[in-house]
Design a protein around this motif. Structure first.
Motif, mmCIF file in Angstrom:
data_model
loop_
_atom_site.group_PDB
_atom_site.id
_atom_site.type_symbol
_atom_site.label_atom_id
_atom_site.label_comp_id
_atom_site.label_asym_id
_atom_site.label_seq_id
_atom_site.Cartn_x
_atom_site.Cartn_y
_atom_site.Cartn_z
ATOM 1 N N LYS A 154 3.366 -11.010 3.586
ATOM 2 C CA LYS A 154 2.691 -12.049 2.793
ATOM 3 C C LYS A 154 3.682 -13.096 2.288
ATOM 4 O O LYS A 154 3.315 -14.044 1.619
ATOM 5 C CB LYS A 154 1.971 -11.411 1.595
ATOM 6 N N THR A 162 0.844 -1.206 0.000
ATOM 7 C CA THR A 162 0.000 0.000 0.000
ATOM 8 C C THR A 162 0.874 1.249 0.000
ATOM 9 O O THR A 162 0.656 2.167 -0.793
ATOM 10 C CB THR A 162 -0.927 -0.001 1.242
ATOM 11 N N GLN A 222 0.655 -10.450 -4.437
ATOM 12 C CA GLN A 222 0.290 -11.874 -4.455
ATOM 13 C C GLN A 222 1.174 -12.684 -5.403
ATOM 14 O O GLN A 222 0.914 -13.867 -5.641
ATOM 15 C CB GLN A 222 -1.184 -12.050 -4.874
ATOM 16 N N ASP A 270 1.559 -4.443 -9.265
ATOM 17 C CA ASP A 270 1.277 -4.824 -7.880
ATOM 18 C C ASP A 270 1.597 -6.318 -7.760
ATOM 19 O O ASP A 270 0.874 -7.161 -8.280
ATOM 20 C CB ASP A 270 -0.196 -4.529 -7.581
HETATM 21 C C1 LIG Z 1 -2.979 -7.715 -4.649
HETATM 22 C C2 LIG Z 1 -2.771 -6.916 -3.404
HETATM 23 N N1 LIG Z 1 -2.336 -5.664 -3.494
HETATM 24 C C3 LIG Z 1 -2.101 -4.915 -2.410
HETATM 25 C C4 LIG Z 1 -2.316 -5.394 -1.148
HETATM 26 C C5 LIG Z 1 -2.039 -4.530 0.032
HETATM 27 O O1 LIG Z 1 -0.991 -5.043 0.779
HETATM 28 P P1 LIG Z 1 -0.615 -4.423 2.206
HETATM 29 O O2 LIG Z 1 -1.893 -4.424 3.009
HETATM 30 O O3 LIG Z 1 0.399 -5.352 2.746
HETATM 31 O O4 LIG Z 1 -0.114 -3.055 1.972
HETATM 32 C C6 LIG Z 1 -2.792 -6.704 -0.995
HETATM 33 C C7 LIG Z 1 -3.104 -7.227 0.351
HETATM 34 O O5 LIG Z 1 -3.966 -8.059 0.513
HETATM 35 C C8 LIG Z 1 -3.022 -7.482 -2.148
HETATM 36 O O6 LIG Z 1 -3.464 -8.729 -2.059
#
Ligand SMILES: Cc1ncc(COP(=O)(O)O)c(C=O)c1O
Length: 421
Positions: free
Chosen positions: A238, A100, A215, A212
């Motif tokens: 993650k 994020t 995942q 992004d």
């Molecule tokens: C595809 C994807 N993008 C962004 C995020 C955001 O990640 P974070 O909450 O670690 O910043 C996630 C979290 O679930 C995600 O699955």
């Protein structure tokens, strides 16, 4: 043949499970929510503890032994991450709080500078809100617009090579940014990001491309130079690492050009009353005391994933997901709706709705059976609106999951039917 390979592979996965102490404390836990956050192996917990117990000094400041050790370990983690994604140099790796923050950094430092009136940002309907809302915000402020690539009935992007639509239907001379997820956190769809970026840059070479990889980085080998993107973001928590740490990888030339995201200590070159000049990347983007223990923990997580083999992890998860889909269809037939693309677009995520039962009720009863899944919109509200559902249930697999977990999921769903019928 396929079955015996899988069996052999499972033995080593059983050994891997032993390295995650949470299973000793929760022996009956079936953890199917790794897309939200992964569990942590002992080596990562030890690396974090070791920092606090043995050398918990600040970095890039002290010239005493433990401060130098802290700096060395922090920078060693950066190097391991650079190698993990094949960055051309560690200076292209910026530590952030997570995906994020990485995406917001690009949006704030670059996006808001380059998007003007009538300009377009291209993204997809399957994005996590983290890779959607920052771009929507910028487009709205600048009086530009968001262009959304839809999905097909098989849950793959409309611009995949097998479809009727093409990237040229979405990219034009007005496009300034393309922000796309590598793997959908809801559908589990693996997008052909390399092909899509190559095709987009052919139409308009000036487009800035952002991937992004929240995942993707934990689950499959990534090569930023091969993908050909300008930025790539992911989260440590993650991928077996601690919370509070993530990565933004960016092409050096762009990082040089960008304004800092935050201002303060350690990101400067020289400060006078009149004017400040800034340090070079990555330090320009790491103002203040960073998450030192977490960065070192992420370095240990990368070592752990490398030792297991990321391609092996990917194959294991894809096999478990395929097995889950077959079992769910066989057991529940039309009573279950699964939102998964066909191979080779499928990863280790299986999302579904179950009859008339609300996703939260399903997750609640599964929890009573020791099965942890995610229920809700998974931060993909535009996708859920497109699918015409308010919420779904998501089972996501990682390296410590075994076939027994699939059996427990199926048994748990039988209980859901028995209780809610
Ligand atoms: C595809 C994807 N993008 C962004 C995020 C955001 O990640 P974070 O909450 O670690 O910043 C996630 C979290 O679930 C995600 O699955």
């Amino acid at each position: 043949m396929h079955r015996s390979i899988h069996r052999k592979h499972m033995t080593s996965i059983q050994d891997i499970k032993k390295q995650f102490p949470i299973f000793q404390n929760n022996p009956s836990l079936t953890y199917l929510d790794s897309s939200a956050t992964s569990l942590k192996p002992q080596t990562v917990i030890d690396a974090v503890n070791q920092y606090y117990i043995e050398y918990s000094a600040n970095i890039h400041r002290g010239i005493y032994t433990i401060a130098e050790k802290a700096t060395q370990e922090y920078e060693r983690a950066r190097k391991s991450i650079a190698t993990f994604i094949n960055a051309s140099s560690p200076e292209e790796v910026i530590f952030t709080r997570g995906t994020t923050e990485s995406l917001n950094l690009v949006a704030s430092s670059l996006g808001s500078e380059i998007i003007g009136k009538d300009d377009e940002i291209v993204t997809t309907i399957m994005e996590h809100h983290s890779n959607f809302v920052p771009w929507q915000e910028i487009a709205t402020k600048a009086q530009g617009s968001l262009v959304i690539i839809p999905i097909r009935d098989d849950f793959t992007l409309a611009v995949e090579s097998t479809g009727k639509s093409q990237i040229s239907d979405f990219i034009s001379s007005k496009t300034k940014l393309l922000a796309i997820t590598y793997v959908s956190n809801t559908l589990g769809t693996i997008n052909s990001v390399k092909d899509i970026i190559t095709a987009a840059k052919k139409i308009n070479p000036d487009i800035i491309t952002i991937v992004d990889a929240a995942q993707a980085a934990p689950h499959m080998p990534i090569d930023v130079q091969d993908v050909g993107c300008d930025f790539l973001a992911f989260s440590g928590h993650k991928m077996c690492g601690p919370t509070g740490i993530g990565v933004l990888w960016g092409k050096r030339a762009l990082l040089e050009r960008m304004r800092p995201y935050q201002f303060g200590g350690e990101m400067i070159d020289h400060v006078t009353v009149e004017k400040t000049t800034y340090a070079s990347p990555p330090h320009k983007f790491e103002a203040g005391t960073p998450a030192i223990a977490q960065a070192i923990g992420l370095g240990a997580a990368v070592d752990f994933l490398n030792a297991v083999g990321v391609e092996k992890i990917h194959q294991h998860e894809v096999t478990l997901a395929a097995h889950t889909i077959t079992s769910l269809k066989k057991t529940f037939g039309d009573r279950i709706t699964i939102y998964s693309p066909p191979a080779p677009y499928r990863s280790g995520i299986v999302t579904f709705t179950f009859g008339k039962y609300h996703a939260h009720d399903v997750a609640h009863i599964l929890d009573e059976e020791g099965v942890a899944v995610r229920a809700g919109h998974h931060c993909t509200m535009p996708l859920h609106t497109h699918l015409g559902i308010p919420a779904s249930v998501r089972a996501s697999f990682y390296l410590y999951n075994i076939e027994e977990d699939v059996k427990k999921l199926v048994a748990g769903l039988k209980k859901v039917e028995a209780v809610l019928k």
